[in-house]
Design an enzyme around this catalytic site. Structure first.
Site, PDB file in Angstrom:
ATOM      1  N   ASP A  32      -2.178  -8.572  -6.120  1.00 36.66           N
ATOM      2  CA  ASP A  32      -1.290  -7.686  -6.878  1.00 36.66           C
ATOM      3  C   ASP A  32      -1.041  -8.221  -8.286  1.00 36.66           C
ATOM      4  OD1 ASP A  32      -0.533  -5.215  -5.983  1.00 36.66           O
ATOM      5  OD2 ASP A  32       1.162  -5.915  -4.795  1.00 36.66           O
ATOM      6  N   GLN A  92       4.191  -4.778   0.210  1.00 34.32           N
ATOM      7  CA  GLN A  92       4.516  -3.465  -0.328  1.00 34.32           C
ATOM      8  C   GLN A  92       5.961  -3.437  -0.835  1.00 34.32           C
ATOM      9  OE1 GLN A  92       2.331  -0.767  -0.607  1.00 34.32           O
ATOM     10  NE2 GLN A  92       3.993   0.046  -1.850  1.00 34.32           N
ATOM     11  N   LYS A 149      -4.287   2.708   1.135  1.00 36.46           N
ATOM     12  CA  LYS A 149      -4.977   1.438   0.902  1.00 36.46           C
ATOM     13  C   LYS A 149      -5.879   1.087   2.073  1.00 36.46           C
ATOM     14  CE  LYS A 149      -1.238  -0.182  -2.048  1.00 36.46           C
ATOM     15  NZ  LYS A 149       0.051  -0.883  -2.098  1.00 36.46           N
TER      16      LYS A 149
END
Length: 353
Positions: free
Chosen positions: A180, A157, A113
């Site tokens: 997200d 994460q 990322k």
């Protein structure tokens, strides 16, 4: 479903260089004349659709949905928009990622990322916390990023260490920076008619984008999603429903899953079961999006393992009209959609068109 159903002697075929070359010679938005059998409209009868598929050719270049190629195109588009935004108003989108613990797979995802952000011109901030960090410490980082005007997207994460409450942590991210798409308000808006979420979860969003860019008509089709996780399965089903598909969800308690899957024009598999979906489970001419990334032992690999999907690719390619490979299908799209969500967040916050 018993796991013994899922494992047989099926080997993943390599993605052919001929197919890759052919896809590069043609635009991503495939013309109806080149992939006519991918246009699954609701008007023709089921039997006529199957007959049309059977009548068409089955050349390999028409069957591989190249996620790497599509993701590169999207990332190029994002890079251009980031540059335009910086020149016009002096703002650079910023993405903050919080990683708790030292899981190798999570660390790899975060590095990927970070590299993708740098390539697109997006500022990347990382917070690496030890495994024994408290939930309060993570929440403090989130609070700081919520208040930071240079941060337009926040990502925690997953998975988190077992002593942390995942729901509390994800809910702490302000909805305006929930790139997200996991905040309950975003999921709730996704589930409701005539409501628009600020963000859609990246992997299912990438699945739908692959279908769109390959000219696959979703409206009026029968679609099956395998798996009902909050991250992929459930939002993928909601997105397909928004596109006017008739959607079924197959999960671990479903009886006779193969019978349900065999009726589907579109299959999105996110079960996490290696080679669960066999060629005999697939309706001729169906489009298969394989989200599964499953490591299996491979003594011939330098890593000692290889990655395969939920779908037996070698069998599916002989039946389906189009299928994503693993790796190289959905995976690259997830990060591309994360960058797109971050850019869109910055545009929304700064009212930049």
């Amino acid at each position: 479903m018993a796991s013994t159903l899922f494992f047989t002697n099926c080997h993943l075929s390599p993605f052919s260089s001929t197919a890759a070359a052919a896809l590069r010679r043609h635009p991503i938005r495939v013309a109806p004349t080149s992939l006519r059998f991918l246009a699954l409209h609701s008007a023709p009868s089921q039997s006529s659709r199957v007959a049309a598929v059977a009548a068409m050719g089955t050349e390999a270049s028409a069957k591989v949905i190249d996620g790497k190629l599509v993701a590169k195109q999207i990332r190029d588009e994002i890079t251009a928009e980031v540059s335009r935004m910086k020149e016009a108003i002096g703002v650079v989108p910023g993405l903050a990622v919080i990683l708790v613990g030292d899981r190798k797979d999570s660390a790899t995802y975060v590095r990927n990322k970070q590299k993708a952000c740098e390539a697109a011109g997006i500022n990347s901030l990382e917070a690496f916390l030890p495994e024994d960090s408290t939930e309060e410490e993570v929440l403090n980082y989130i609070s700081g990023y919520n208040e930071d005007p240079s941060v337009h997207g926040i990502l925690v994460q997953l998975p988190l260490p077992s002593h942390m409450n995942e729901q509390n942590i994800l809910n702490a991210i302000t909805i305006e920076k929930d790139v997200d798409g996991f905040h309950p308000l975003n999921i709730g808006r996704l589930a409701m008619r005539d409501r628009e979420p600020l963000f859609v979860p990246c992997t299912p969003k990438g699945c739908i984008e692959l279908l769109r860019r390959y000219g696959v008509s979703i409206k009026g089709t029968r679609a099956v999603v395998i798996g009902r996780s909050n991250i992929v399965g459930m939002p993928a089903a909601l997105l397909l429903q928004r596109e006017d598909a008739t959607v079924s969800v197959v999960h671990s308690k479903t009886l006779n899953p193969e019978e349900i899957i065999r009726q589907a024009d579109i299959v999105i598999s996110a079960a996490g079961q290696p080679h669960m979906v066999r060629g005999s489970w697939i309706k001729p001419g169906a489009v298969i999006i394989d989200v599964g990334i499953n490591p299996v032992e491979d003594p011939n690999s330098t890593r000692g393992y290889r990655l395969i999907g939920d779908v037996c690719y070698e069998e599916a390619i002989k039946v389906a009209s189009a299928v994503t490979p693993v790796p190289g299908g959905v995976g690259p799209m997830t990060i591309a959609m994360l960058l797109q969500n971050t850019l869109n967040s910055a545009k929304r916050i700064h009212k930049f068109e």
